[in-house]
Motif scaffolding. Structure first.
Motif, PDB file in Angstrom:
ATOM      1  N   PRO A  44     114.337 -15.781  23.814  1.00  0.00           N
ATOM      2  CA  PRO A  44     112.874 -15.886  23.785  1.00  0.00           C
ATOM      3  C   PRO A  44     112.422 -17.334  23.628  1.00  0.00           C
TER       4      PRO A  44
ATOM      5  N   ARG B  36     113.470 -17.874  32.519  1.00  0.00           N
ATOM      6  CA  ARG B  36     114.708 -17.173  32.233  1.00  0.00           C
ATOM      7  C   ARG B  36     115.844 -17.975  32.835  1.00  0.00           C
TER       8      ARG B  36
ATOM      9  N   ALA C 228     106.422  -9.090  27.129  1.00  0.00           N
ATOM     10  CA  ALA C 228     107.310  -9.308  25.973  1.00  0.00           C
ATOM     11  C   ALA C 228     106.740 -10.409  25.072  1.00  0.00           C
TER      12      ALA C 228
ATOM     13  N   ARG D 245     105.638  -9.969  21.150  1.00  0.00           N
ATOM     14  CA  ARG D 245     106.207 -10.806  20.082  1.00  0.00           C
ATOM     15  C   ARG D 245     105.086 -11.444  19.267  1.00  0.00           C
TER      16      ARG D 245
ATOM     17  N   ARG E  27     108.338  -3.887  22.533  1.00  0.00           N
ATOM     18  CA  ARG E  27     108.798  -5.257  22.820  1.00  0.00           C
ATOM     19  C   ARG E  27     110.216  -5.219  23.404  1.00  0.00           C
ATOM     20  N   GLN E  28     111.054  -4.401  22.780  1.00  0.00           N
ATOM     21  CA  GLN E  28     112.431  -4.266  23.259  1.00  0.00           C
ATOM     22  C   GLN E  28     112.453  -3.747  24.700  1.00  0.00           C
TER      23      GLN E  28
ATOM     24  N   GLU F 292     111.307  -6.486  27.023  1.00  0.00           N
ATOM     25  CA  GLU F 292     112.328  -7.530  27.190  1.00  0.00           C
ATOM     26  C   GLU F 292     113.420  -7.070  28.153  1.00  0.00           C
TER      27      GLU F 292
ATOM     28  N   THR G  72     113.008 -11.052  29.026  1.00  0.00           N
ATOM     29  CA  THR G  72     112.807 -11.578  27.671  1.00  0.00           C
ATOM     30  C   THR G  72     111.547 -12.436  27.589  1.00  0.00           C
ATOM     31  N   ASN G  73     111.278 -13.195  28.643  1.00  0.00           N
ATOM     32  CA  ASN G  73     110.126 -14.100  28.611  1.00  0.00           C
ATOM     33  C   ASN G  73     108.989 -13.658  29.537  1.00  0.00           C
TER      34      ASN G  73
END
Ligand SMILES: [Zn+2]
Length: 274
Positions: free
Chosen positions: A155, A2, A247, A251, A233-234, A237, A242-243
């Motif tokens: 991402p 990140r 998450a 994805r 997922r949201q 994140e 996010t990573n």
């Protein structure tokens, strides 16, 4: 994986050198040391663009050990224990609480206490390959630098899920939208920061995700399952990062229709509709 703001302004990092250079052991190398800090910032710590300073062993060892005396100082604790962190900025694991030298102090003793070189991380990142190496065999293979690679805010990877799904295997892969050279860089990063614990956690997520769906859904139609994966997922994140591992897993799941089918089949069995 990140992006984080550099913990302090450049001038504050430089002030530490100035204070240390009151001591004769450091004073002679003052100009060179300041220049090394400036070069680090100019190239964002890129190990392909900065060579370690060639200095006598005694000075190198003394600079290396500076970190030992400061690892528990308030300045460094503030980086390590930043309450805004929700996962390891290096590998995405849910664990934090350690500090990693982006350029290892064994090779680059001049950056042993440079705060722009000290990145919050998990114990694994600090003790694994990441702790011992700083670049791959060929440019651009290096690690993502949380302070200087602003693109790591989006991402950068996902966990690709391969069948047969009753014994699925998992492949961490760079986000193709990154293009080159970033995809090569992220591949190197993933290969060297993700270890055994990542594999265990992913197997666990895969084995249990249908139970999470059972709690969150009343309607088990495919559309409803897909919409819930998007929502989870949201949530991952936003809450873990996010990573983060979770998450990246979600994805990868979302992008693989037969894997979703498999999860839905297990969901139906679990709730007694199978
Ligand atoms: Zn880590």
């Amino acid at each position: 994986m990140r992006s984080l703001p550099v913990p302090i302004p450049a001038a504050d990092d430089d002030k530490v050198i100035e204070a240390l250079c009151e001591d004769p052991i450091f004073a002679r190398g003052r100009q060179e040391w300041r220049a090394a800090y400036a070069a680090y910032r100019a190239v964002g710590g890129d190990p392909w663009a900065i060579d370690p300073l060639d200095v006598e062993k005694n000075l190198r060892d003394t600079r290396y050990k500076l970190y030992d005396g400061r690892r528990n100082s308030a300045d460094l604790r503030a980086i390590r224990d930043d309450p805004r962190l929700n996962s390891c900025p290096m590998c995405g694991s849910p664990v934090i609480g350690s500090l990693d030298h982006y350029l290892p102090r064994a090779t680059y003793s001049e950056f042993s206490i440079m705060r722009a070189n000290l990145v919050p991380a998990c114990m694994h990142c600090n003790s694994s390959t990441k702790g011992k190496t700083h670049r791959g065999d060929a440019e651009p293979e290096r690690f993502i630098h949380p302070y200087f690679d602003a693109w790591a805010d989006g991402p950068v990877w996902q966990v690709e899920i391969d069948g047969p799904y009753h014994a699925a295997t998992f492949r961490p892969a760079p986000n193709p939208d990154l293009g080159e050279p970033r995809m090569t860089l992220v591949s190197f990063h993933l290969k060297n920061v993700l270890g055994k614990q990542f594999k265990i956690s992913t197997v666990h997520l895969w084995a249990n995700y249908h139970r999470t769906l059972a709690v969150n859904l009343d309607d088990y139609a495919l559309d409803a399952v897909v919409a819930r994966i998007d929502k989870d997922r949201q949530i991952a994140e936003i809450t873990a990062g996010t990573n983060s591992w979770e998450a990246a897993f979600l994805r990868g799941l979302r992008a693989t229709a037969p894997a979703i089918e498999h999860v839905r089949t297990r969901l139906l069995e679990f709730v007694g509709h199978g």
